[in-house]
Design a protein around this motif. Structure first.
Motif, short mmCIF file in Angstrom:
data_model
loop_
_atom_site.label_atom_id
_atom_site.label_comp_id
_atom_site.label_asym_id
_atom_site.label_seq_id
_atom_site.Cartn_x
_atom_site.Cartn_y
_atom_site.Cartn_z
N ARG A 1 16.03 10.75 5.90
CA ARG A 1 15.76 12.19 5.88
C ARG A 1 16.18 12.80 4.55
N GLY A 2 17.36 12.38 4.05
CA GLY A 2 17.82 12.92 2.78
C GLY A 2 16.91 12.59 1.63
N GLY A 3 16.39 11.37 1.63
CA GLY A 3 15.47 10.97 0.58
C GLY A 3 14.16 11.71 0.64
N LEU A 4 13.66 11.92 1.86
CA LEU A 4 12.42 12.68 1.99
C LEU A 4 12.60 14.12 1.55
N GLY A 5 13.76 14.71 1.88
CA GLY A 5 14.03 16.08 1.46
C GLY A 5 14.16 16.20 -0.05
N ALA A 6 14.82 15.21 -0.67
CA ALA A 6 14.95 15.25 -2.13
C ALA A 6 13.60 15.04 -2.79
N GLY A 7 12.78 14.17 -2.21
CA GLY A 7 11.47 13.94 -2.80
C GLY A 7 10.56 15.14 -2.71
N SER A 8 10.74 15.96 -1.68
CA SER A 8 9.88 17.13 -1.55
C SER A 8 10.20 18.21 -2.57
N LEU A 9 11.38 18.15 -3.22
CA LEU A 9 11.77 19.15 -4.20
C LEU A 9 11.37 18.76 -5.61
N TYR B 1 0.82 -1.21 0.00
CA TYR B 1 0.00 0.00 0.00
C TYR B 1 0.86 1.26 0.00
N LEU B 2 1.88 1.29 0.86
CA LEU B 2 2.74 2.47 0.95
C LEU B 2 3.52 2.67 -0.35
N ALA B 3 3.99 1.58 -0.96
CA ALA B 3 4.75 1.70 -2.20
C ALA B 3 3.86 2.20 -3.33
N ARG B 4 2.62 1.75 -3.38
CA ARG B 4 1.73 2.22 -4.44
C ARG B 4 1.44 3.72 -4.30
N VAL B 5 1.15 4.15 -3.08
CA VAL B 5 0.85 5.56 -2.86
C VAL B 5 2.05 6.43 -3.23
N TYR B 6 3.25 6.00 -2.83
CA TYR B 6 4.44 6.81 -3.11
C TYR B 6 4.79 6.78 -4.59
N ALA B 7 4.67 5.61 -5.24
CA ALA B 7 5.00 5.53 -6.66
C ALA B 7 4.05 6.37 -7.50
N THR B 8 2.80 6.46 -7.07
CA THR B 8 1.82 7.25 -7.83
C THR B 8 2.20 8.71 -7.87
N THR B 9 2.76 9.22 -6.78
CA THR B 9 3.05 10.65 -6.69
C THR B 9 4.49 11.01 -7.04
N THR C 1 14.07 -0.27 -16.23
CA THR C 1 13.48 1.02 -15.89
C THR C 1 13.15 1.09 -14.40
N PHE C 2 12.66 -0.02 -13.86
CA PHE C 2 12.31 -0.02 -12.44
C PHE C 2 13.55 0.15 -11.57
N PHE C 3 14.60 -0.62 -11.86
CA PHE C 3 15.76 -0.62 -10.97
C PHE C 3 16.65 0.61 -11.17
N THR C 4 16.69 1.17 -12.36
CA THR C 4 17.58 2.31 -12.61
C THR C 4 16.90 3.66 -12.46
N VAL C 5 15.59 3.72 -12.63
CA VAL C 5 14.88 5.00 -12.57
C VAL C 5 13.92 5.04 -11.39
N SER C 6 12.95 4.15 -11.39
CA SER C 6 11.87 4.21 -10.40
C SER C 6 12.37 3.93 -8.99
N ALA C 7 13.24 2.93 -8.84
CA ALA C 7 13.70 2.56 -7.50
C ALA C 7 14.45 3.71 -6.83
N ARG C 8 15.18 4.48 -7.62
CA ARG C 8 15.90 5.62 -7.03
C ARG C 8 14.94 6.70 -6.55
N LEU C 9 13.89 6.93 -7.30
CA LEU C 9 12.90 7.91 -6.87
C LEU C 9 12.10 7.43 -5.66
N MET C 10 11.99 6.12 -5.51
CA MET C 10 11.19 5.54 -4.42
C MET C 10 12.05 5.18 -3.20
N THR C 11 13.27 5.68 -3.14
CA THR C 11 14.15 5.32 -2.03
C THR C 11 13.56 5.63 -0.67
N PRO C 12 12.95 6.80 -0.44
CA PRO C 12 12.34 7.04 0.89
C PRO C 12 11.27 6.02 1.23
#
Length: 302
Positions: A293-301, A178-186, A206-217
């Motif tokens: 914390r670093g991942g959350l900060g990067a995601g907020s930008l 559930y948490l992964a779906r909500v985060y991946a959607t946004t 694509t998942f491991f090189t692009v999406s997984a990095r964005l979903m690190t938090p």
């Protein structure tokens, strides 16, 4: 005809000082109130940990006669030696079992939950919402309701009382999906995925090189929750395991505690063992905190 501009009436300086004083007092009270509540809550949460730390440094006699909230005769090292030497290092085996159950299941479970949540967020297929609702319903089912059916299933294939009887059920993490779906959607833009596909990247790449990095938090959050849940799991090993050499540390300390009335020596070992058992969780959280914390900060930008 002359125009007369009225002069504004100024409040006396004493009134202004009184108003400022009342505002300062209200501001001070507004800060003291929440801080007081947070201090009481922190003391309430930390008091059991402090008691455990103090008790782990005492011998059997000091546990009964000494001050329960202060050190009597600090002997943590000697208690640790007794703990790891008791019955040829049985506690160390339990600790390694917990690390194997928790570390492996948390890593694989986080990866599976992240991939499942990502697929439910970014791919459209028949029955997607129904499947997600079924998985979400798994969050509402308590673990106690699943323990007995799992035992019967593993017994039917002669896998009860084995390492896999605890490891395989621990991989499942509906809340992580559930948490992964909500985060991946946004956090994972569809345009970025389309650009990766145009460049020739497959879906797995694509998942491991692009999406997984964005979903690190999200991955770190899922891992932390999953790690703590598996480490503290008690009912599943209690039902599945009969060989004490396969026990995790939670079940092992429980068995010692039940035997403490016949063997008072075990009471001190249970206390020092409980203190040692929380160290891995503290280490994992402190190690991943800055990345989280670093991942959350990067995601907020983004």
């Amino acid at each position: 005809m002359t125009l007369t501009i009225p002069t504004p009436v100024r409040a006396p300086s004493s009134d202004r000082r009184g108003t400022q004083g009342r505002s300062a007092r209200r501001s001070l009270l507004s800060r003291i109130g929440p801080m007081g509540i947070m201090t009481i809550a922190a003391a309430y949460v930390l008091m059991p940990l402090w008691w455990l730390l103090v008790s782990a440094s005492k011998d059997q006699g000091q546990l009964v006669d000494g001050n329960p909230l202060w050190f009597s005769d600090v002997s943590v090292l000697s208690n640790l030696q007794q703990l790891f030497a008791y019955r040829d290092g049985l506690f160390l085996r339990w600790l390694l079992n917990s690390l194997a159950y928790t570390g492996g299941a948390a890593l694989l479970g986080t990866l599976l939950a992240g991939m499942c949540g990502y697929a439910l967020a970014k791919y459209r297929f028949p029955g997607r919402e129904l499947l997600f609702n079924v998985i979400l319903g798994g969050v509402l089912v308590p673990a106690t309701a699943l323990a007995l059916p799992l035992f019967l299933m593993f017994s039917a294939v002669h896998a009860a009382n084995t390492f896999w009887a605890v490891f395989l059920p621990s991989l499942v993490n509906p809340f992580g999906v559930y948490l992964a779906r909500v985060y991946a959607t946004t956090s994972v833009p569809a345009d970025l995925l389309e650009a990766a596909r145009i460049d020739g990247a497959g879906e797995v790449r694509t998942f491991f090189t692009v999406s997984a990095r964005l979903m690190t938090p999200a991955f770190l959050t899922i891992f932390l929750f999953h790690f703590v849940a598996i480490w503290n799991n008690f009912l599943l090993p209690l039902i599945m395991l009969g060989d004490e050499k396969l026990f995790p540390v939670t079940l092992g300390l429980y068995t010692w505690n039940t035997q403490a009335t016949q063997n008072p020596e075990l009471r001190g070992l249970v206390l020092i063992g409980a203190l040692v058992s929380i160290v891995p969780m503290i280490v994992v959280f402190l190690s991943l905190q800055r990345f989280w914390r670093g991942g959350l900060g990067a995601g907020s930008l983004k």
